[in-house]
Design a protein around this motif. Structure first.
Motif, mmCIF file in Angstrom:
data_model
loop_
_atom_site.group_PDB
_atom_site.id
_atom_site.type_symbol
_atom_site.label_atom_id
_atom_site.label_comp_id
_atom_site.label_asym_id
_atom_site.label_seq_id
_atom_site.Cartn_x
_atom_site.Cartn_y
_atom_site.Cartn_z
ATOM 1 N N ALA A 329 -9.128 9.474 -10.605
ATOM 2 C CA ALA A 329 -7.779 9.406 -11.336
ATOM 3 C C ALA A 329 -6.901 10.594 -11.886
ATOM 4 O O ALA A 329 -5.985 10.415 -12.138
ATOM 5 N N LYS A 330 -7.358 11.343 -12.713
ATOM 6 C CA LYS A 330 -6.471 12.868 -13.787
ATOM 7 C C LYS A 330 -6.364 13.331 -12.255
ATOM 8 O O LYS A 330 -5.412 13.781 -13.041
ATOM 9 N N PHE B 324 -0.518 9.373 0.659
ATOM 10 C CA PHE B 324 -0.302 7.936 -0.097
ATOM 11 C C PHE B 324 -1.149 8.313 -1.253
ATOM 12 O O PHE B 324 -1.566 7.611 -1.929
ATOM 13 N N GLU B 325 -0.606 9.415 -2.187
ATOM 14 C CA GLU B 325 -1.378 9.582 -3.153
ATOM 15 C C GLU B 325 -0.894 8.860 -4.699
ATOM 16 O O GLU B 325 -1.744 8.936 -5.227
ATOM 17 N N ALA B 329 -3.424 6.836 -6.406
ATOM 18 C CA ALA B 329 -3.765 7.328 -8.362
ATOM 19 C C ALA B 329 -3.558 5.273 -9.247
ATOM 20 O O ALA B 329 -4.296 5.057 -10.052
ATOM 21 N N LYS B 330 -2.730 4.593 -7.964
ATOM 22 C CA LYS B 330 -3.520 3.412 -8.691
ATOM 23 C C LYS B 330 -4.207 2.232 -8.421
ATOM 24 O O LYS B 330 -5.321 1.156 -8.945
ATOM 25 N N ALA B 335 -10.041 5.889 -2.348
ATOM 26 C CA ALA B 335 -10.691 7.292 -2.027
ATOM 27 C C ALA B 335 -12.175 7.580 -1.956
ATOM 28 O O ALA B 335 -12.838 8.509 -0.890
ATOM 29 N N THR B 336 -12.635 6.524 -3.008
ATOM 30 C CA THR B 336 -13.945 6.275 -2.475
ATOM 31 C C THR B 336 -14.573 5.974 -1.357
ATOM 32 O O THR B 336 -15.395 5.842 -0.510
ATOM 33 N N LEU B 337 -13.386 4.687 -0.761
ATOM 34 C CA LEU B 337 -13.862 4.249 0.393
ATOM 35 C C LEU B 337 -13.254 4.871 1.828
ATOM 36 O O LEU B 337 -13.791 4.836 3.032
ATOM 37 N N MET B 338 -12.291 6.065 1.412
ATOM 38 C CA MET B 338 -11.493 6.119 3.124
ATOM 39 C C MET B 338 -12.547 6.920 3.661
ATOM 40 O O MET B 338 -11.979 6.759 4.992
#
Lengths: 469, 469
Positions: A329-330, B324-325, B329-330, B335-338
């Motif tokens: 997140a950071k 898609f950053e 970020a939202k 990011a965990t699932l991709m």
């Protein structure tokens, strides 16, 4: 014949050849056969098929669409004999055999060597098997039933019972007379076996040695005493390795008591060598039998099981990422870069694993040289890791203008490639020691390790160094 | 001998066997040979090695550490003959040959069939080759030089020049007399070739047929006229496929004019079949030759090239994530699932690719059935995709308490598995049509597609549906 160009590949006029340069039936030829069958012109189809070798007729059945196979079989019924069926892909063959009556299958099986007949009959359901066996002559039936009593994929199922065995006290002349005067002996053999009074093999004799020896010499003086005997319950993969290692043309099969009960010839082994060597790639990718003629539902069952197992291991990697959500997140760039570390590590692991699995399958890697293989893989991994880490580290540092990020991804890449090298050799070797086929399950473990360690090393280092802070 | 238990596997007393149940030399045996050589007890080492088959002596050299190979060779020099060298791994053999003087190599090569001698000599540097050839007898030298004039890995290098060819007008009796009265004919052959006045093969005759036929019958009435002729410049992989397809034991090799110039026997082909079938897995993973005896620097060069190529394709996937950053970020959970979507898709692609590469290599997949294979893979992909999507979609919806996220990952997974199925068959088929070996480069493309499409589908859908909004 003198009018047409000579084709050295087939000793036939070029104009007649239906095969392309790779010995595959040409698409035009296949299409032409289909057109004849669809038009009901069976005679035309038979004329096209007439010059083909049984192996090519078998290929033809594999190449035509599924719904054309039975009409084609009906059109060229006289050519659909045992030789063609024994060359045919098993799925395609089963489809055709199901359409035949038991007495038709029995008739075809009777024309074949025991091993080829068994290959056809063993695929049938129990009911069908019984019906076919009932329709056979008692002799043939007994031979098949005996073969079926041995485990699947064992030497007992591969062997032929028709062989030439002679007593050790015979002269070469006795052998020649015996071969010439017995009409019902087998005609295709490459070696004869010499047996003692208990029917134990004591030697093997190439036919060429017999042909080059005067009649008055004892067969025992011509034969080779050192011989490779195959136990009847040996697995076919071991049989194939033994044929290959000792460059055998044929070998005697013996029962528990050491009596000669059959013979295996190299032409029955060649396709096993090819299958066993080729199937590692299918096993490593979880593609099951991996045959393009396998019914869709069977392929689906084999493959989805593997994908679901893979889903589980992906969840492990995903959980590790989840631990570092705060760090990501950071600094979202970490999410962008982390698949690189995991992916290249996965590839390095797959390389080592492929080499290890092949070396185990070909008996090149044994307990004597395992430690050396591990050291060798670590050295390669260090070199690979240093190179890839330098490239990605420099690239990331420049593109992101962040030397710290470059250092972290380089260190993570180095770590993961070394772990991948270790996992790639240790996982298959350990599975092999546990008597689990390393080709079947290595890649699940190796991928899980390289994925998880890639994410852990990269995100862990980024967090520990306070990079995203 | 009667005192000891009978071992059906070797026809030898069990006590004497140095092989484990898989025909590999036992580690204790290897260690014992090493101990004798290290202690300078050459006689002890020779006694241990004495009962071994040449193939096992070759294995012994592969199993001892690199620095022990030359001392071992010195200790058992009398057993290090052509038969052992021709069975040996090429890297290990080269290492030993380099230590020998040209006249010693020449002496060993002279004992061998042309094909085995060529296999040893073709690996030498040009200078060494010339030195060895100069040290050979003119006849042997001419045979080797002729073989070396054919392209590497062609039938001309594999063939033996020693064969039996007889004129078509001979009787069986003439053949028998010829074989018995000519001392210098080859002794190991399985078929004889019948030739016309121009030395073109007109038929082949199994020795068993000759043995079973009276002397007064014409050989032309016994021989098989349909025969598979191998052009001298045919690639060894094609030769292997032809031996396998037509179940050949030996085959005549002919030159451009159709003249018989040599013979290839199946025992020379078996290891090629095994190598060609087994190397697909090494090629697909970019492991180069993948031999555990290859020097580290050669393995490093082959593998690092692949890893760097892989790094490039990983950058493509990384770039897509970068787009898609903002979305990530939202909602960091993305990011965990991709990696799950990309990973399982990659696996599905590898499965299809492995099946396709094997089917192409074994000539099962041709232009006639390509479209059918594509349709089949799409059907399997739809079933796999539906199953995996349902599992991961439900799981994610429940764990994250977010039905939208579950729906997005399910849709992305379905999409990626179908794309993977298409890529897995289209990439290798297209490479094959372009005459590029599909095993070598398919996996780079397929992985790039499944990685990129996995991230694109998942992050793209998440963005488009405003999930992270």
């Amino acid at each position: 014949m003198s009018e047409t160009e000579f084709d050295p590949a087939h000793g036939e006029p070029v104009a007649e050849t239906n095969l392309d340069e790779d010995d595959r039936l040409k698409p035009e030829f296949v299409a032409s056969v289909i057109a004849h069958v669809e038009a009901g012109d069976d005679e035309g189809a038979r004329a096209l098929v007439a010059p083909l070798h049984p192996a090519d007729i078998a290929d033809l059945f594999e190449l035509v669409p599924g719904e054309m196979r039975r009409p084609l079989a009906a059109a060229i019924a006289d050519r659909l004999d045992g030789d063609v069926l024994s060359e045919m892909n098993e799925w395609v063959r089963d489809e055709l055999i199901e359409a035949l009556a038991p007495h038709e299958v029995a008739e075809i099986a009777t024309q074949l060597d025991t091993d080829d007949a068994v290959a056809i009959i063993e695929e049938l359901d129990d009911d069908e098997q019984r019906a076919v066996l009932r329709a056979m002559e008692p002799d043939d039936r007994a031979a098949i039933e005996e073969a079926l009593s041995y485990p699947e994929e064992s030497a007992g199922r591969l062997m032929q019972r028709d062989l030439i065995a002679v007593p050790e006290h015979w002269m070469v002349g006795d052998v020649l007379d015996y071969l010439r005067s017995n009409e019902d002996l087998t005609t295709d053999f490459w070696e004869i076996f010499v047996v003692d009074g208990r029917h134990h093999p004591v030697g093997t004799c190439n036919l060429s040695w017999i042909l080059r020896t005067p009649r008055a010499i004892a067969i025992a003086d011509v034969m080779k005493r050192e011989q490779t005997l195959i136990p009847v319950d040996m697995d076919q993969e071991e049989v194939a390795l033994r044929f290959q290692k000792y460059a055998l043309i044929s070998a005697a099969v013996v029962d528990q008591a050491g009596r000669l009960v059959g013979m295996i010839t190299v032409d029955d082994i060649v396709h096993i060598i090819q299958e066993e060597a080729g199937e590692d790639i299918l096993k490593l990718s979880g593609a099951g039998d991996g045959d393009i003629n396998e019914p869709v539902k069977d392929s689906y069952k084999a493959r989805v099981r593997w994908l679901l197992a893979n889903l589980l291991t992906a969840l492990v990697a995903s959980t590790i990422i989840g631990v570092f959500e705060g760090t990501i997140a950071k600094m979202v760039a970490l999410a962008t870069l982390m698949p690189i570390v995991a992916g290249v590590g996965g590839n390095a692991g797959t390389q080592t694993m492929a080499v290890t699995v092949r070396a185990l399958a070909t008996n090149q890697l044994t307990q004597s040289n395992t430690m050396r293989a591990i050291v060798r893989e670590i050295r390669i991994a260090l070199l690979n890791g240093a190179t890839v880490a330098a490239v990605i580290g420099t690239g990331v540092a420049l593109v992101f203008g962040n030397a710290g990020l470059g250092a972290v991804i380089a260190a993570a890449m180095m770590t993961n490639i070394v772990i991948a090298g270790l996992a790639g050799v240790l996982v298959p070797v350990t599975l092999d020691r546990m008597d689990v086929d390393p080709a079947v399950s290595s890649s699940i473990f190796v991928t899980m390790i390289t994925d998880s360690m890639g994410f852990l090393a990269f995100l862990g280092l980024a967090t520990a160094t306070g990079l995203a802070g």
